[in-house]
Each structure stands twice: as C-alpha cells, then as structure tokens.
Scaffold this active site. Sequence first.
Site, mmCIF file in Angstrom:
data_model
loop_
_atom_site.group_PDB
_atom_site.id
_atom_site.type_symbol
_atom_site.label_atom_id
_atom_site.label_comp_id
_atom_site.label_asym_id
_atom_site.label_seq_id
_atom_site.Cartn_x
_atom_site.Cartn_y
_atom_site.Cartn_z
ATOM 1 N N GLU A 239 8.441 -10.204 1.989
ATOM 2 C CA GLU A 239 7.488 -11.187 1.468
ATOM 3 C C GLU A 239 6.738 -11.850 2.608
ATOM 4 O OE1 GLU A 239 6.017 -15.122 -0.016
ATOM 5 O OE2 GLU A 239 7.344 -14.712 1.652
ATOM 6 N N ASP B 226 13.968 -11.434 2.951
ATOM 7 C CA ASP B 226 13.588 -11.444 4.362
ATOM 8 C C ASP B 226 13.267 -12.852 4.840
ATOM 9 O OD1 ASP B 226 11.181 -11.379 2.714
ATOM 10 O OD2 ASP B 226 10.048 -11.082 4.571
HETATM 11 ZN ZN LIG Z 1 9.225 -17.675 0.971
#
Ligand SMILES: [Zn+2]
Length: 431
Positions: A180, A85
């Site tokens: 994340e 992401d």
């Molecule tokens: Zn990162």
Amino acid sequence: MADLAAQLREDVLERFLRYVRIDTTSDQDSETYPSTAKQRDLGAVLERELREIGLEDVELTEHGYVFATLPGSAGPTVGLVAHMDTSQDESGAGVQPRVVRNWDGSDIVLPGDPDKVLRVDENPILAARVGHDIVTTDGTTLLGADDKAGVAEIMGAVAYLAAHPEIEHAPIRVGFTVDEEVGRGVEHFDIEAFGADFAYTLDGAELGRIDDETFSASEVRIRIEGLSVHPGTSKGKMVNAIKLASRLIGRLPQGSCSPETTDAREGFIHPHRFTGTTAEAELRFIARDFDSAKLAEHEQLLRRLADELAAEEPRARISVTVEEQYRNMKEFLEADPTVAEAADEAARRCGIEPWREPIRGGTDGSLLSARGLLTPNIFTGGQQFHSVLEWASVQDRAAPAATVVELAKLLAEPEWATRSGTRDRTAASPR
Ligand SMILES: [Zn+2]
C-alpha cells in the site's frame, strides 16, 4: 460498549506487538510483486493465526495477500481490509516496541536514542491520554502502526466473534494487502473473488475519524526534446531542453496551487521530479483535487504551459501525458451512503462520536471504490506515522476493534441489512 473494548484490549495489544516485530517494509523501486518478499513473513503468521481462530477459506495468495472468511448469520458480506507493509521513510527492521503502562503524563524518553523524546507540550493528543498504556518505539525505528494497527484490530475483532458464536453478525471477508505504501496495494486484488458487498479499510486516522472522501489524483509528464550540439559550435543551433523545462516550471502559479501553499479542500499541482540533459528533459507532476472538474483544470493548465513553450520554440518537441492515479471515493460512495453511515453508527455504539475530514491523499479504498467495491476508511487510532516518534494508546487501539465488532453486528440487524444498496447480490447468494 466500553466493556467490549476493554475485553478486546489485551488481545489486540499482544497481536500488535507480535506483528510490528516482523519487518515488512515495502520498496518503491522494486519491480516484483509484492515489492519485498519479507511481507510474506507476516502473511504466513496471519494465515496460521486465522486458521487457529477458526476462520474458513484461509489463504496466502501468490501475490502475498491474505484472505479469510468468517461466516455470519444474516446481512451483506462485509470486507475488512488492512495493509501489512510499512513505509520506507524510517527503518522497519528490528522494531522493539515498548509499553508504558498507566502513563503518568511526563515526557517519554525513548530508550534507544535519548534525543528522541515524546514531549507532552508538543503533543496535545498524547497529553490527553494520561492513565493510558502508551506503545512507543525504542527511538531507532518506526513503530509500524500504519498499518499493523489495522491488521491487529481486524484480527482481534474476528477472533472475538469466532470465540462468541452466540453473537449474530454479518458474514465477514478479511483481506490483508501488501505494498500500500508504494501505491500498488490493490494491483492484484480480485474483487470478485473477495466476494464482499462492500468493505472498510482500517488504516490510519485519529480516533473516531471515518473517511469517505479522498483526493482525485493524476500524474502528468511533460517531455521536452531539444537539440544538443557541441557547445563550442552551437550558435543558432542548440535547443537546451533543461532551459525550456525550467521556463515552464517558472510559469507555474506562484503562491497558490502548490502543496506548500494549500490545505483543507484546496487542490494543487506539484512538480516532483525533474530529469534531463541538454538534449531532453522530463518533468513529472502530480495533480490533486477533491473536485474532478478542478483536477481537469490543473491538467489543462499544464497542457497550456506546454503548448506555450512549443509555440515559443518550434524546434523543440514537447509531449504531455496524463495518467489517472485514483479518484475521490466520495464520487462512488454517494451511490450508497449507508456504507459510511453504518461505520458511524458502529462507532457511536462504542461511545465514540464519529467525524469526517477529507483525506489529502488516496487510500486503497479509493481504488477499490472506483473498481466497484465501496470502501471507506475507519480510524485505527495511530499517531505520528512513518516516524520514530510514532506512538499509540492501547486504549484507543481497542476502540476500532470494538467498532468493527459492532459494525458486523449491526449489519446483521434487519433495518441495516436491507438499507445497504447491495440487496441484489445478497439475495442472489443465500447464506
Ligand atoms: Zn496506511
């Protein structure tokens, strides 16, 4: 091993340019997992490419993770982790990466927005890269090198090893994660199923930087219940939660212990959200420190301020909750320093001098390390993350991929294979 990096360079670049065009922006406010379905678009591409490369056990899981195995000849099973992401800070849709070949050292004007310029005099790291091939955005989006650089580097490394079966190396487990950037990257990460003895994230950080230390972090919420009465008739009755909360904020340390007054190894207390009405207010703080004892002191300070307030205004109801967010990975990595040292040695074999700097934040590795999978971080060579001015040197980008190849090779060497503190598990599962 500069040759190795040179061999990997074009493949890593090609992959990187392909992956950044796929929008994988995660979403802070989403309740789903992954937070955005489009992260699976990249997952599906990686799943297919891993199969084409010839890896085993390739799967795109229900949670959007991509896992795969590259069997090895000897040594511990090493995990390689990167997140798919990208941050919400800038748009990640319609990314049009551009490569300036053999850069001549002049300012780089981004074609989509003439006001966006990579200026050499503001950018010493860029200035040192004359002659490199520089990847930039068109000036309207982020590039997404955080962390598609890590993804491309891992893909390039395993593709190289798969294409060279004559090279002895440790078994590799690949793990590409989601979300994340919204702090939920490893929420559903099954360490047992992953089956690595230890792992490395490839995420951020300048060339040569190996991270084995992060903040320890908690969130503290203080809830204040006052008493709302019609303002026309509230004399002696109203207890205004907003005013009480403001009083507490006013008593925070002044000129110290805040993000805006600290750096290096200093921790802080940071109010990041204030919501409320006369009747009730909530203050949310994050507390950060490299030292767990000091983190506890920050939490204690907030509790004391809440107690003081409660003593001054007994009609208010004040509660404090503390939630641990992540821990300094060093606390866990100290159990087996070999894990970070192997990364140092691999970098050296690629002609890069490794260095350390504590991360003033957390990584997926902080959470994985706390849960038992020791996971320091290896540099990816990216710059100006989360910004339209993000750029990357193609030459720098190949170095982490080469480092990963060297790492897998050295972990298969007897002296390293037996040094890592995971012999029990390795012995239990012959390969
Ligand atoms: Zn990162």
